[in-house]
Design an enzyme around this catalytic site. Sequence first.
Site, short mmCIF file in Angstrom:
data_model
loop_
_atom_site.label_atom_id
_atom_site.label_comp_id
_atom_site.label_asym_id
_atom_site.label_seq_id
_atom_site.Cartn_x
_atom_site.Cartn_y
_atom_site.Cartn_z
N CYS B 240 80.12 -9.12 30.77
CA CYS B 240 80.54 -7.73 30.93
C CYS B 240 79.57 -7.07 31.89
O CYS B 240 79.39 -7.55 33.01
CB CYS B 240 80.63 -7.01 29.58
N ARG B 245 79.27 -6.00 25.27
CA ARG B 245 80.71 -6.09 25.01
C ARG B 245 81.14 -7.56 25.04
O ARG B 245 82.02 -7.98 24.29
CB ARG B 245 81.50 -5.29 26.06
#
Lengths: 141, 286
Positions: B240, B245
């Site tokens: 990410c 994430r």
Amino acid sequence: VTSRLQEIADEFQSVPQEMRVELLLERARQFPPLPERYHAAQEAGLGRVHECQAEVYLFPEIVDGGVTLHAAIPGHAPTQRALVGILMDAYEGASPDDIAAIPNDLLRRLGVDALLGVQRQRGFGGVIARIQHVVAEAARS
Amino acid sequence: MSAFAHPEVLVTTEWLSENLFDTDSVRIIESNEDLLLYATGHIHNAVHIDWQTDLQDEEVRDTISSKQFERLCSRNGIRPDTTLVFYGDRSNWWACYAFWTFKLFGHADCRILDGGRAKWEAEGRVLTTEVPTLESTAYTASSMNPSIRALRDEVLVHQSNGGAMVDVRSPAEFIGEVTHAPGNPQSEAAMRGGHIPGASNVPWSRAANDDGTFRSRDELAAIYIEEQGLTPSDKTIAYCRIGERSSHTWFVLSYLLGFDHVTNYDGSWTEWGNLVGVPIETGEPE
């Protein structure tokens, strides 16, 4: 640097690091509610700071050249509440020029930079830039 | 509905509420984006481990060392056989990142509270500001598990061999219009926008329900396997912007869908977007 900011910085610097967390928490708890006259604007999505993952709304007000910053920040973002709350307090009634000159090492002056870590410091830099932007826009209109 | 590949790594709020006081064998760990959130109230007997100030070494810009990890575990009363339950804000992003870091250091029994902090609060369950007093331990780390981490040179080789990659950022970041998430400060900004050539774009949030819990195995398989054409037996890299994430997606692919070999590229776009001489691609995926 406004004298109020200097007072707040002195308050933070006069206590050890672990007490600074308590000062921030206190600030988060005391974060003022958004005045009712802005509720409709907030519900319409105006004032939303898109640099922030937490839902932060900013509403600058300029009366006779003095800026008052109103904001709404949810309770689950206490760090944002504390830091934005410090700016609201430190720059209450200041001129738009003062706000344009918010020092970019603000968190270091408060002695909370190491506490927050590098990435959060950079994130807050984005919030300061947004505050400066909305105040400059309000001053122009 | 099919069960998750490794259902034992998820616990429900009900399970946790029944195991709050088992501090001998269970350690509850809160990891948030927000530094102060734990102090405003947390699950009973939970300790606070921060992704930046506890799990990363900012000077060398890396995860903490083995020694630092052992000290972290020892002061939180964790033994190598302790069951760890991670939870946090933002749909468990940082809880998944902390889970990944503990797995990197070889901790055996790590679990995630499905739905995280938001679900616990939404159900009206109790939070406390009382910080638990736990007897410290003398934790000895088992061997590292580097196979779940991708470093930039490995990503470059994997990329040039046409290996599978999932970019879990928003479409705007993937396309290269912006170098940071919409609604996120321009922190950790990269010099260039775009993605690693060959990556699929599956924003992390597609794996989560509105209440922060994970989608069912069938729903996840429909997204990652049927729609994106990923193959559970292929080596797959998730990335990410700064690796948090993608820890969420790494968790989904590894434990919920049972992919054999998923690695998290924690250097992510903040590193790749700034590297000299590596390929990037902008615009819509082919």
